[in-house]
Write an enzyme that holds these catalytic residues in place. Structure first.
Site, short mmCIF file in Angstrom:
data_model
loop_
_atom_site.label_atom_id
_atom_site.label_comp_id
_atom_site.label_asym_id
_atom_site.label_seq_id
_atom_site.Cartn_x
_atom_site.Cartn_y
_atom_site.Cartn_z
N ALA A 79 0.85 -1.19 0.00
CA ALA A 79 0.00 0.00 0.00
C ALA A 79 0.88 1.23 0.00
CB ALA A 79 -0.92 0.00 1.22
N GLN B 200 4.39 4.25 3.12
CA GLN B 200 4.00 3.10 2.31
C GLN B 200 4.43 1.83 3.03
OE1 GLN B 200 5.98 4.20 -1.38
NE2 GLN B 200 7.44 2.52 -1.18
N ASP C 87 -10.42 6.31 12.85
CA ASP C 87 -10.64 6.20 11.40
C ASP C 87 -11.10 4.79 11.08
OD1 ASP C 87 -10.69 6.94 8.75
OD2 ASP C 87 -8.55 6.57 8.41
#
Length: 547
Positions: free
Chosen positions: A134, A140, A290
């Site tokens: 990702a 990353q 989140d």
């Protein structure tokens, strides 16, 4: 004006880029209102994307954030969680901000890892996948296998991201200060305070040491829960800009067909996932801020594994109790309880009409008065509460907004897995436990002890304060005017309050000692103590009702 607005000449190119991007996407009015057209080159003012219609402005704002890079992508994502500040059309559009950006090169990955590990990577890993799993605006992730055979995920911060972000944060604070002065309609939302809060949260997210500690704490908190799995971290290979953690495979929590193919009941996952999040919020006060579906995986056996610990909210015990009062008031349609909870949570506004506030809260909760608990759409109710807060320009703590967003997301994901998922029913035991904890005898005893400590501290300080005041009076430095109207009534009230406090302490002591005696087998004596405590409690309630 240029020095006031720009601050440092070295930031001028970035200012120009930000303002030109705003103009290009049709936000001329914002640049003009800030009186910053002079920073944009004349040729750049002409090269615009045309006027933005009201319906098109949310989409264009998202494109602006994407064009301006990591800081503004994060800003857009944060604003998408603040429906109390911006309209729903904007929050929906900004929630779609892409966090999967172009990855940085594998050569840079190797350079960062070797600099942090201070040895060749061949001595650390059996293999390191050059293709990222990702790629996000701040970091990353690469898959690797350690020398002992464990498969790990390496979350690596982008090179030089801290310098880029800090420069953008300085510019955002300057623009927020300017907006607060020149855009009067934004004043109730306190742009400078929002900019500082955003700076704080983004810097915390950039420090991987904080994220790693959060993962470790969550792992400890859920160590005895067989329905939850928190990835472990590998401390030896983790640094402030690299986190080495357990690699989690699993199925996305909203992949209903994938769950069924794995032999897992989606409805059971909805319950266990909702319970996991509600435990974080109401039991531990440390919750995933989140919680979208992409941040959760389901392992064989229906075990839920949360991912990405960069954005977490925190709630202390008192705040959790006030939130429980607010949610209970909404669920049982009690407007007075809702208003008291809003006040306790410091959700207040300037120049608010209390009568109008109570009327509108009553209308909000009465809308659900004919619905049973299992028919209440809590997500919709919370969104209407946010709209109400926004209409009155009430100030709301950021962590509370994150909490409301989490609850809405929990219900949304839960109903994707099971259309009959009832988050209100899942909430009920947590709210009940928080309410009961407030009246636990030991807690009441501790509170009484703290009150006595405060009284003793005041009594200790009082002679010195009076002595200093009298000395000041003698020297003519202090003029005192006594007004003894109502003094006798005040004395009576203080006497009654002290008697009430004393009886409360006695009741708490009776209940605690009776419970201890009952535990040791002295049932008759324990029952006598409980009965005495009950009688005194009834008298205390009656006495307090007379005040």
């Amino acid at each position: 004006m240029l020095r006031e607005t720009v601050g440092h000449l070295r930031d001028l190119p970035r200012y120009r880029q930000i303002l030109t991007t705003l103009v290009r996407y049709g936000y001329h009015d914002v640049v003009a209102a800030l009186h910053l057209e002079g920073i944009i080159r004349p040729i750049e003012r002409v090269a615009t994307g045309g006027e933005a219609t009201p319906q098109d402005r949310p989409r264009r704002l998202r494109l602006i954030c994407e064009d301006l890079g990591p800081t503004f992508v994060k800003l857009g994502q944060v604003l998408s969680t603040r429906p109390d500040i911006i309209p729903e059309a904007y929050t929906v559009e900004l929630a779609a901000l892409r966090d999967d950006v172009r990855p940085f090169s594998f050569r840079q990955v190797v350079r960062i890892l070797e600099a942090d590990y201070r040895r060749p990577l061949g001595e650390v890993f059996l293999s390191l996948d050059p293709e990222p799993v990702a790629s996000a605006s701040i970091s990353q992730v690469h898959r690797a296998v350690l020398m002992d055979g464990r498969t790990v995920a390496l979350k690596i911060r982008r090179p030089d991201i801290t310098k880029v972000v800090q420069a953008d944060l300085d510019i955002l604070k300057n623009l927020a200060q300017l907006a607060e002065r020149r855009l009067g309609f934004l004043a109730p939302y306190k742009p400078m305070a929002l900019a500082r809060e955003f700076e704080r949260s983004l810097k915390r997210e950039l420090d991987f040491t904080i994220e790693r500690r959060t993962m470790q704490r969550c792992r400890e908190l859920f160590s005895g829960d067989p329905t939850a799995h928190i990835p472990y971290t590998v401390e030896e290979y983790s640094t402030p800009r690299v986190i080495a953690m357990e690699f989690i495979e699993g199925v996305r929590i909203d992949d209903v067909e994938g769950l069924r193919a794995m032999g897992v009941d989606p409805a059971a996952v909805a319950v266990s996932g909702g319970r996991l999040m509600l435990r974080q919020i109401f039991e531990f006060g440390l919750f995933h801020a989140d919680p979208h579906a992409g941040n959760f995986r389901v392992l064989p056996g229906g075990v839920v594994a949360p991912l990405d610990y960069g954005m977490f909210g925190q709630l202390d015990a008192t705040l959790r109790e006030y939130i429980a009062d607010l949610l209970t008031g909404l669920i049982v349609q009690d407007p007075d309880r809702v208003i008291r909870a809003l006040d306790a949570l410091d959700i207040r506004g300037d120049n608010v009409d209390p009568k109008a506030l109570r009327r509108d809260v009553s209308e909000l909760v009465q809308t659900y008065s004919r619905l049973t608990l299992d028919h209440i759409n809590l997500g919709l109710l919370l969104r209407e509460l946010i709209a109400f807060i926004r209409a009155y320009h009430l100030h709301i703590p950021p962590d509370l907004v994150l909490l409301i967003r989490s609850l809405v997301t929990i219900e949304s994901v839960g109903r994707t897995l099971d259309p009959r998922f009832d988050i209100a029913a899942q909430l009920e035991p947590f709210l009940r436990r928080l309410t009961m904890r407030r009246f636990h005898p030991l807690r009441m005893l501790h509170q009484s002890a703290r009150t006595l400590e405060d009284v003793q501290r005041i009594a200790t300080l009082l002679p010195d304060v009076l002595s200093q005041s009298l000395a000041s009076i003698r020297r003519g430095e202090l003029n005192v005017r006594f007004d003894l109207q109502g003094f006798e009534r005040l004395v009576r009230q203080l006497t009654r309050a002290s008697n009430t406090l004393a009886v409360g302490i006695v009741i708490a002591g009776l209940l605690v000692s009776s419970a201890l005696v009952f535990r040791e087998g002295g049932t008759s004596l324990a029952y006598s103590g409980f009965a005495s405590g009950l009688i005194l409690s009834l008298w205390l309630v009656w006495n307090m009702s007379r005040q």
